[in-house]
Design a protein around this motif. Structure first.
Motif, PDB file in Angstrom:
ATOM      1  N   LEU A 230      65.829  49.989  32.546  1.00 46.10           N
ATOM      2  CA  LEU A 230      66.500  48.696  32.422  1.00 46.10           C
ATOM      3  C   LEU A 230      65.590  47.533  32.786  1.00 46.10           C
ATOM      4  CD1 LEU A 230      69.909  49.694  34.067  1.00 46.10           C
ATOM      5  CD2 LEU A 230      69.418  49.465  31.627  1.00 46.10           C
ATOM      6  N   THR A 231      64.339  47.830  33.165  1.00 46.27           N
ATOM      7  CA  THR A 231      63.422  46.776  33.595  1.00 46.27           C
ATOM      8  C   THR A 231      62.127  46.731  32.800  1.00 46.27           C
ATOM      9  OG1 THR A 231      62.397  48.222  35.257  1.00 46.27           O
ATOM     10  CG2 THR A 231      64.312  46.922  35.940  1.00 46.27           C
ATOM     11  N   LYS A 232      61.902  47.677  31.936  1.00 43.95           N
ATOM     12  CA  LYS A 232      60.636  47.709  31.215  1.00 43.95           C
ATOM     13  C   LYS A 232      60.765  48.563  29.953  1.00 43.95           C
ATOM     14  CE  LYS A 232      58.724  49.489  34.841  1.00 43.95           C
ATOM     15  NZ  LYS A 232      59.912  49.836  35.663  1.00 43.95           N
ATOM     16  N   PRO A 233      59.944  48.321  28.932  1.00 44.98           N
ATOM     17  CA  PRO A 233      59.956  49.177  27.741  1.00 44.98           C
ATOM     18  C   PRO A 233      59.254  50.495  28.022  1.00 44.98           C
ATOM     19  CG  PRO A 233      58.297  47.470  27.513  1.00 44.98           C
ATOM     20  CD  PRO A 233      59.026  47.180  28.794  1.00 44.98           C
ATOM     21  N   LEU A 234      59.804  51.571  27.521  1.00 44.11           N
ATOM     22  CA  LEU A 234      59.229  52.898  27.704  1.00 44.11           C
ATOM     23  C   LEU A 234      58.842  53.483  26.359  1.00 44.11           C
ATOM     24  CD1 LEU A 234      61.704  54.374  30.352  1.00 44.11           C
ATOM     25  CD2 LEU A 234      59.435  53.403  30.754  1.00 44.11           C
ATOM     26  N   PRO A 235      57.745  54.218  26.291  1.00 47.77           N
ATOM     27  CA  PRO A 235      57.317  54.806  25.016  1.00 47.77           C
ATOM     28  C   PRO A 235      58.215  55.977  24.625  1.00 47.77           C
ATOM     29  CG  PRO A 235      55.878  55.542  26.778  1.00 47.77           C
ATOM     30  CD  PRO A 235      56.809  54.535  27.389  1.00 47.77           C
ATOM     31  N   PHE A 236      58.145  56.318  23.365  1.00 49.95           N
ATOM     32  CA  PHE A 236      58.860  57.490  22.864  1.00 49.95           C
ATOM     33  C   PHE A 236      58.005  58.723  23.148  1.00 49.95           C
ATOM     34  CE2 PHE A 236      60.407  60.422  19.680  1.00 49.95           C
ATOM     35  CZ  PHE A 236      61.770  60.153  19.637  1.00 49.95           C
ATOM     36  N   PRO A 237      58.539  59.856  23.640  1.00 53.54           N
ATOM     37  CA  PRO A 237      59.955  60.165  23.844  1.00 53.54           C
ATOM     38  C   PRO A 237      60.468  59.928  25.267  1.00 53.54           C
ATOM     39  CG  PRO A 237      58.693  62.170  24.018  1.00 53.54           C
ATOM     40  CD  PRO A 237      57.688  61.062  23.808  1.00 53.54           C
ATOM     41  N   ALA A 238      59.697  59.202  26.111  1.00 50.92           N
ATOM     42  CA  ALA A 238      60.153  58.963  27.482  1.00 50.92           C
ATOM     43  C   ALA A 238      61.455  58.173  27.502  1.00 50.92           C
ATOM     44  CB  ALA A 238      59.076  58.213  28.265  1.00 50.92           C
ATOM     45  N   CYS A 239      61.644  57.291  26.503  1.00 51.89           N
ATOM     46  CA  CYS A 239      62.878  56.505  26.461  1.00 51.89           C
ATOM     47  C   CYS A 239      64.093  57.405  26.288  1.00 51.89           C
ATOM     48  CB  CYS A 239      62.798  55.475  25.337  1.00 51.89           C
ATOM     49  SG  CYS A 239      62.521  56.168  23.694  1.00 51.89           S
ATOM     50  N   ARG A 240      63.936  58.505  25.525  1.00 49.98           N
ATOM     51  CA  ARG A 240      65.064  59.428  25.344  1.00 49.98           C
ATOM     52  C   ARG A 240      65.338  60.207  26.629  1.00 49.98           C
ATOM     53  NH1 ARG A 240      66.415  63.410  20.392  1.00 49.98           N
ATOM     54  NH2 ARG A 240      66.911  61.379  19.565  1.00 49.98           N
ATOM     55  N   GLU A 241      64.305  60.595  27.343  1.00 50.95           N
ATOM     56  CA  GLU A 241      64.495  61.343  28.585  1.00 50.95           C
ATOM     57  C   GLU A 241      65.241  60.497  29.621  1.00 50.95           C
ATOM     58  OE1 GLU A 241      60.641  62.533  29.770  1.00 50.95           O
ATOM     59  OE2 GLU A 241      60.305  63.875  28.062  1.00 50.95           O
ATOM     60  N   THR A 242      64.890  59.221  29.719  1.00 54.72           N
ATOM     61  CA  THR A 242      65.594  58.358  30.664  1.00 54.72           C
ATOM     62  C   THR A 242      67.015  58.081  30.196  1.00 54.72           C
ATOM     63  OG1 THR A 242      64.679  56.407  29.544  1.00 54.72           O
ATOM     64  CG2 THR A 242      63.478  57.255  31.435  1.00 54.72           C
ATOM     65  N   ALA A 243      67.216  58.014  28.884  1.00 53.14           N
ATOM     66  CA  ALA A 243      68.574  57.802  28.363  1.00 53.14           C
ATOM     67  C   ALA A 243      69.480  58.975  28.709  1.00 53.14           C
ATOM     68  CB  ALA A 243      68.525  57.593  26.854  1.00 53.14           C
ATOM     69  N   LEU A 244      68.934  60.186  28.702  1.00 52.82           N
ATOM     70  CA  LEU A 244      69.725  61.356  29.085  1.00 52.82           C
ATOM     71  C   LEU A 244      70.151  61.279  30.542  1.00 52.82           C
ATOM     72  CD1 LEU A 244      67.684  64.166  27.275  1.00 52.82           C
ATOM     73  CD2 LEU A 244      69.875  63.207  26.576  1.00 52.82           C
ATOM     74  N   ARG A 245      69.291  60.734  31.411  1.00 54.07           N
ATOM     75  CA  ARG A 245      69.648  60.602  32.825  1.00 54.07           C
ATOM     76  C   ARG A 245      70.740  59.551  33.041  1.00 54.07           C
ATOM     77  NH1 ARG A 245      63.937  61.086  33.736  1.00 54.07           N
ATOM     78  NH2 ARG A 245      63.767  58.831  34.002  1.00 54.07           N
ATOM     79  N   MET A 246      70.883  58.639  32.074  1.00 53.79           N
ATOM     80  CA  MET A 246      71.919  57.620  32.189  1.00 53.79           C
ATOM     81  C   MET A 246      73.225  58.048  31.534  1.00 53.79           C
ATOM     82  SD  MET A 246      69.934  53.971  31.850  1.00 53.79           S
ATOM     83  CE  MET A 246      69.262  54.279  30.222  1.00 53.79           C
ATOM     84  N   GLY A 247      73.298  59.308  31.097  1.00 55.76           N
ATOM     85  CA  GLY A 247      74.546  59.829  30.564  1.00 55.76           C
ATOM     86  C   GLY A 247      74.664  59.800  29.056  1.00 55.76           C
ATOM     87  N   LEU A 248      73.630  59.393  28.347  1.00 54.96           N
ATOM     88  CA  LEU A 248      73.678  59.376  26.887  1.00 54.96           C
ATOM     89  C   LEU A 248      73.331  60.749  26.342  1.00 54.96           C
ATOM     90  CD1 LEU A 248      71.943  55.959  26.137  1.00 54.96           C
ATOM     91  CD2 LEU A 248      74.343  56.512  25.768  1.00 54.96           C
ATOM     92  N   ILE A 249      74.000  61.137  25.294  1.00 51.54           N
ATOM     93  CA  ILE A 249      73.689  62.389  24.607  1.00 51.54           C
ATOM     94  C   ILE A 249      73.430  62.064  23.143  1.00 51.54           C
ATOM     95  CG2 ILE A 249      74.976  63.869  26.186  1.00 51.54           C
ATOM     96  CD1 ILE A 249      77.287  63.852  24.223  1.00 51.54           C
TER      97      ILE A 249
END
Length: 268
Positions: A230-249
Motif C-alpha cells: 500500500l506504500t510502494k509499487p511492487l514488481p510482478f509476481p511479488a505483487c500477487r504474493e502480497t495480494a494473497l496475504r491481503m486476502g485476495l484470491i
C-alpha cells in the motif's frame, strides 16, 4: 565549456510534460479514476497505491500517467477473476478474534506515503479483511522513522473506533521499523524533538495507547507486512504474493509477466 553549443530542447520529447486536457476529457478521466477508487475501496486493495498516485495527478496529467493508467487497466484485465476472501474457521468464535493493523510508510518527496491494513484474525486460521488505506501524508518527513510514526498514528486512528466490537479490547499493531518501536517504548525521540507539534505528539499518543493497553505495537518482517504493497509499487509476481496475504484470491490461470505486458500494450 565555452565551446559547447546550446542544445535544441524544442525537439526533445518530454514524457513528463503536462497534458492540457479538454473539459470533456477531464470529466471522462475523473469518471475512470472514480470507478477505480470504488474498486480499490471495496475489493482490490492491491491497486490502492497505484490509484492513489494517479488520482493525485489528475490536474497535472502527463504521458507517463497515461501509460501508468493503461498498465493498471492491463493488470486488472489480467486478474479480472480476483475476489476478496473471508476465511472463518468453524472452531473460532467471535470472542476469540483479535483486531490487527499493519502500518507502513515510504519516504518520498514532497510527501511520504502511508499504508494501513486492518483485519481480524482467529487462533485457528480465521482471517477477515476489514479496511485498508493508501494515502499521501499531510506533512513532510525528513526520515523514515518520522514517516513511519505518521503512518502508525494514522493506522491507530482508523482502527481504534472498532476496538469495542472485540472482546480483546486491544489493537494489535505491527510495523517493520525497529526505530519506531523504540520510540513508542520511550514515548519520545531526541532526534525528532525539533518537530514537537508534528511528530512528538503523535509518538506520545502511540506510547499512551500502548501504556494503557489500547494498543500493542510489535515488529513484523517486511515480507509479512500486509501494508507494504500500500506504500510502494511492487514488481510482478511479488505483487500477487502480497495480494494473497491481503486476502485476495485469483483464478486458476497463471498470468506470466509477458502476458501482462502484452495486455498492457494492447490496451488503448
Amino acid at each position: 565549456l565555452m565551446e559547447v553549443k546550446a542544445m535544441d530542447t524544442d525537439n526533445i520529447p518530454d514524457n513528463r510534460k503536462i497534458v492540457e486536457n479538454k473539459p470533456e476529457d477531464l470529466k471522462n478521466l475523473q469518471g475512470v479514476l472514480g470507478e477505480l477508487l470504488w474498486l480499490t475501496r471495496t475489493i482490490r486493495s492491491d491497486c490502492a497505491y497505484a490509484v492513489c498516485q494517479l488520482a493525485s495527478r489528475i490536474l497535472s496529467w502527463s504521458e507517463v500517467c497515461s501509460r501508468q493508467l493503461r498498465h493498471l487497466i492491463g493488470y486488472l484485465m489480467a486478474t479480472w477473476d480476483a475476489s476478496l476472501k473471508i476465511k472463518a474457521a468453524p472452531d473460532d468464535t467471535w470472542d476469540e478474534l483479535k483486531l490487527h493493523v499493519h502500518s507502513d510508510a515510504s519516504l518520498a518527496l514532497p510527501r511520504s506515503h502511508s499504508g494501513a491494513f486492518v483485519f481480524a484474525e482467529g487462533p485457528r486460521g480465521s482471517f477477515i479483511p476489514l479496511d485498508w488505506a493508501s494515502r499521501h501524508q499531510k506533512i513532510a518527513s525528513t526520515s523514515s522513522t518520522a514517516s513511519e510514526t505518521i503512518a502508525a498514528h494514522e493506522a491507530l486512528m482508523m482502527t481504534l473506533p472498532a476496538v469495542d466490537s472485540f472482546k480483546d479490547q486491544q489493537v494489535h499493531h505491527s510495523t517493520d521499523n525497529q526505530s519506531l518501536l523504540a520510540n513508542i517504548q520511550r514515548g519520545y525521540s531526541e532526534r525528532l524533538a525539533y518537530l514537537q507539534r508534528a511528530l512528538r505528539l503523535r509518538s506520545s499518543f502511540i506510547h499512551d495507547c500502548n501504556e494503557r493497553g489500547l494498543a500493542k505495537s510489535e515488529y513484523v518482517d517486511t515480507k509479512h507486512c500486509r501494508a507494504d504493497p500500500l506504500t510502494k509499487p511492487l514488481p510482478f509476481p511479488a505483487c500477487r504474493e502480497t495480494a494473497l496475504r491481503m486476502g485476495l484470491i485469483f483464478g486458476e490461470g497463471k498470468i506470466t509477466q509477458e502476458e501482462l505486458l502484452k495486455i498492457d500494450i494492447s490496451t488503448e
